[in-house]
Motif scaffolding. Structure first.
Motif, PDB file in Angstrom:
ATOM      1  N   ALA A 422      48.037   8.139 140.049  1.00  0.00           N
ATOM      2  CA  ALA A 422      48.271   9.591 140.445  1.00  0.00           C
ATOM      3  C   ALA A 422      47.127   9.799 141.261  1.00  0.00           C
ATOM      4  O   ALA A 422      46.260   9.567 141.125  1.00  0.00           O
ATOM      5  CB  ALA A 422      48.450  10.333 139.226  1.00  0.00           C
ATOM      6  N   ASN A 423      47.712  10.638 142.243  1.00  0.00           N
ATOM      7  CA  ASN A 423      46.588  11.194 143.344  1.00  0.00           C
ATOM      8  C   ASN A 423      46.167  12.576 143.382  1.00  0.00           C
ATOM      9  O   ASN A 423      45.323  13.104 144.078  1.00  0.00           O
ATOM     10  CB  ASN A 423      46.728  10.341 144.589  1.00  0.00           C
ATOM     11  N   GLY A 424      47.024  13.058 142.669  1.00  0.00           N
ATOM     12  CA  GLY A 424      46.770  14.724 142.433  1.00  0.00           C
ATOM     13  C   GLY A 424      47.237  15.337 141.305  1.00  0.00           C
ATOM     14  O   GLY A 424      47.784  14.717 140.522  1.00  0.00           O
ATOM     15  N   TRP A 425      46.858  16.564 141.074  1.00  0.00           N
ATOM     16  CA  TRP A 425      47.003  16.983 139.538  1.00  0.00           C
ATOM     17  C   TRP A 425      48.580  17.057 139.370  1.00  0.00           C
ATOM     18  O   TRP A 425      48.930  16.738 138.200  1.00  0.00           O
ATOM     19  CB  TRP A 425      46.354  18.463 139.665  1.00  0.00           C
ATOM     20  N   TRP A 443      38.193  10.498 138.339  1.00  0.00           N
ATOM     21  CA  TRP A 443      37.829  11.441 137.518  1.00  0.00           C
ATOM     22  C   TRP A 443      36.468  11.611 137.728  1.00  0.00           C
ATOM     23  O   TRP A 443      35.861  10.264 138.165  1.00  0.00           O
ATOM     24  CB  TRP A 443      37.954  10.866 136.144  1.00  0.00           C
ATOM     25  N   ASP A 444      35.723  12.741 138.017  1.00  0.00           N
ATOM     26  CA  ASP A 444      34.404  12.880 138.295  1.00  0.00           C
ATOM     27  C   ASP A 444      33.359  12.405 137.327  1.00  0.00           C
ATOM     28  O   ASP A 444      32.140  12.486 137.713  1.00  0.00           O
ATOM     29  CB  ASP A 444      34.238  14.381 138.338  1.00  0.00           C
ATOM     30  N   GLY A 445      33.729  12.144 136.269  1.00  0.00           N
ATOM     31  CA  GLY A 445      32.718  11.139 135.347  1.00  0.00           C
ATOM     32  C   GLY A 445      32.136  12.168 134.325  1.00  0.00           C
ATOM     33  O   GLY A 445      31.318  11.866 133.412  1.00  0.00           O
ATOM     34  N   ILE A 476      41.015  13.995 139.967  1.00  0.00           N
ATOM     35  CA  ILE A 476      42.321  15.004 140.050  1.00  0.00           C
ATOM     36  C   ILE A 476      42.165  16.346 139.562  1.00  0.00           C
ATOM     37  O   ILE A 476      43.257  17.243 140.120  1.00  0.00           O
ATOM     38  CB  ILE A 476      43.482  14.111 139.326  1.00  0.00           C
ATOM     39  N   LEU A 477      41.192  16.523 138.723  1.00  0.00           N
ATOM     40  CA  LEU A 477      41.202  18.102 138.263  1.00  0.00           C
ATOM     41  C   LEU A 477      40.366  18.727 139.218  1.00  0.00           C
ATOM     42  O   LEU A 477      40.691  19.951 139.661  1.00  0.00           O
ATOM     43  CB  LEU A 477      40.762  18.142 136.748  1.00  0.00           C
TER      44      LEU A 477
END
Length: 492
Positions: A422-425, A443-445, A476-477
């Motif tokens: 998945a590449n977007g929310w 994911w930004d970690g 994604i978020l």
RNA sequence: CGGGAUGUAGCGUAGCCCGGUUAUCGCGCCUGGUUUGGGACCAGGAGGUCGCAAGUUCGAAUCUUGCCAUCCCGACCA
């Protein structure tokens, strides 16, 4: 007739319960949240246990046994670990009952028998074990300690499910002590590999090896590695964990050793475990609307022979042939049963063995005798065909291997088809709701973002796969930069 | 711990709303017989503190209250 199963499509949870109960694996018990593992289910566990035990021994481990009870003061020594389990601990406060004066014939807890210090029923054994290791370790010559224990543990769960989550469950827990960090990390990964090998090769359930995020990490661990499996309803299931504990427990329990230069340092630790939960994974990975499907390598029963006879005069003839086949199969080490119980008729037996997931069924009647064949039915494909009695045992041995492989391949294709990017929310949410399965996404970690995603979607990061390839992308978020995809899923 | 549902023989159930002889039916179980190639049939039989406890009533499976257990859905977790 007597044993109707709910279909998967109708109600997946009910289907699972039906399989466990009607397949004779387990029963509910008089104790809330606890189950009775019935002989058929326990035989399965024994096969799993024996194979794992063999693999632990092959990698240099030995078995030992530590107490069920952990004094509270020891339990709380490693604070993060204690905190993590605090909410689900059973606690022993008294050691005696007495007659209740107000209710003749009934018992009450004797208030005079209060324990000086409460005992925690182990939810895991790090505390009691590391308290013991302190006395066993002085020098690098005492290391490594490679101990495993087969035990029961108690975690007071709010909501329980047969095998998947019960208040008491059976498991093994390995607890090792090492002189160096490198060695401990190596051990952690070695046991993760033992698990993945076992689950894939013996249980025929494909798994993804990965590392947990901070949120999902074992309380008290530096790193938690896991194997994640995918169930037929698209939900993930953690099938085993292996923890690198750093020096956390050594510090909490003051376990030091002298190295070759006579300098003192804290010991490095690992722990790793799998439980009867694996049985839940096995059921949900392979079974169908007709019942359980057991992988031959750990099936309690691999082959069942059903005689079909008309009148008593034909029975001895079939018996003789069947016993010959039985002996041949046993010689090859195959777990086989001759089901000549006269109380049930063949059709009933067919359905029953299908429900129980016996991999291969042999049916033999007079007609077969005349043609020197038996009717062979395999559970995984439902295929039925006549097979010559000549060389039958060898044929079956190969067939069992083929079934094992087929079940694994089937589960593997399903798993692979259900890993999506998945590449977007919006795409993420849509995939989650419509398809389920694993979703590989950026994911930004940060723990906060993971938590937020969980709140919004009930999906968690199952793991960061060990074989992940670096790839630049946006979370994604939050849209923040990310260097790799992680695997999300709704999970058991 | 919150929401929903359920609890009658080993299992599945009828009866409950509208209280009234000996609690219904099927499967399973026991005995005997006939059967046996996909969950057999006939005949006879056994099996029940109607989840538990109080209450209302002349009388409770049925009405009331409390409790317990299980399932499903959440929160929590392996």
């Amino acid at each position: 007739m007597s044993k109707e199963l709910t279909s998967r499509a109708e109600n997946y949870s009910q289907w699972y319960n039906d399989l466990v109960l009607k397949g004779g694996l387990a029963d509910y018990s008089a104790v809330k949240g606890c189950m009775v593992i019935k002989p058929y289910g326990y035989a399965l566990w024994e096969n799993m246990r024996d194979q794992l035990d063999k693999m632990f021994k092959e990698t240099g481990h030995v078995n030992a046994y530590f107490p069920l009870f952990v004094p509270k003061s020891l339990f709380e020594a490693e604070e993060k670990n204690a905190e993590g389990f605090a909410k689900e601990c059973a606690v022993v406060t008294h050691y005696r009952l007495k007659n209740d004066p107000s209710r003749p014939g009934k018992l009450m807890v004797d208030p005079d028998a209060k324990l000086e210090e409460e005992l925690i029923v182990r939810p895991t054994s790090e505390a009691i074990i590391w308290n013991t290791y302190r006395d066993w370790i002085q020098s690098y010559r005492d290391l490594p300690i490679l101990i495993n224990q087969w035990a029961n543990v108690v975690r007071w769960e709010m909501r329980t499910r047969l095998f998947l989550r019960t208040a008491e469950f059976l498991w093994q827990e390995g607890h090792t002590a090492h002189a160096t960090k490198e060695e401990a990390v190596e051990e952690t990964l070695k046991m993760l590999n033992v698990y993945s090998t076992f689950v894939e090769e013996y249980m025929a359930v494909p798994v993804i090896k990965g590392i947990k995020t901070a949120n999902e990490r074992f309380a008290g661990a530096e790193d938690t590695y896991c194997i994640e499996a995918l169930m037929q309803d698209g939900k993930a299931l953690q099938a085993g964990t292996s923890h690198f504990l750093g020096q956390n427990f050594a510090k909490a329990f003051d376990v030091k050793f002298s190295d070759k230069n006579n300098t003192l340092d804290y010991v490095w630790a690992t722990s790793w475990g799998v439980s009867t939960r694996l049985i839940g994974a096995l059921i949900m990975a392979h079974s169908d609307d007709q019942g359980l499907i057991m992988p031959p390598k750990i099936a309690p029963l691999q082959v069942v022979i059903v005689p079909i006879y008309k009148g008593e005069e034909s029975k001895p003839l079939i018996d003789a042939k069947a016993k010959a086949i039985l002996d041949e199969l046993k010689t090859l080490g195959i777990r086989v049963k001759y089901d000549d119980n006269d109380n049930a008729r063949p059709g009933w037996k067919f359905a029953e063995h299908e429900l129980k997931g016996v991999p291969v069924r042999i049916a033999m009647g007079l007609r077969d005798m005349e043609n020197n064949v038996v009717e062979l039915a395999r559970r995984d494909t439902k295929e039925k065909k006549p097979v010559s009695m000549d060389g039958l045992a060898g044929y079956i041995k190969e067939l069992l291997e083929e079934i094992q492989q087929n079940i694994y391949n089937r589960a593997l294709s399903f798993r692979n088809e259900n890993i999506r990017e998945a590449n977007g929310w919006e795409e993420f949410v849509q995939l989650l709701d419509e398809k389920g399965g694993f979703i590989a996404a950026h994911w930004d970690g940060t723990p906060d973002t993971e938590e937020k995603i969980k709140e919004l979607t009930k999906a968690t990061i199952r793991c960061i796969p060990l074989d992940n390839k670096p790839e630049d992308g946006k979370c994604i978020l939050t849209g923040k930069n990310s260097t790799q995809r992680v695997l999300f899923a709704r999970a058991y």
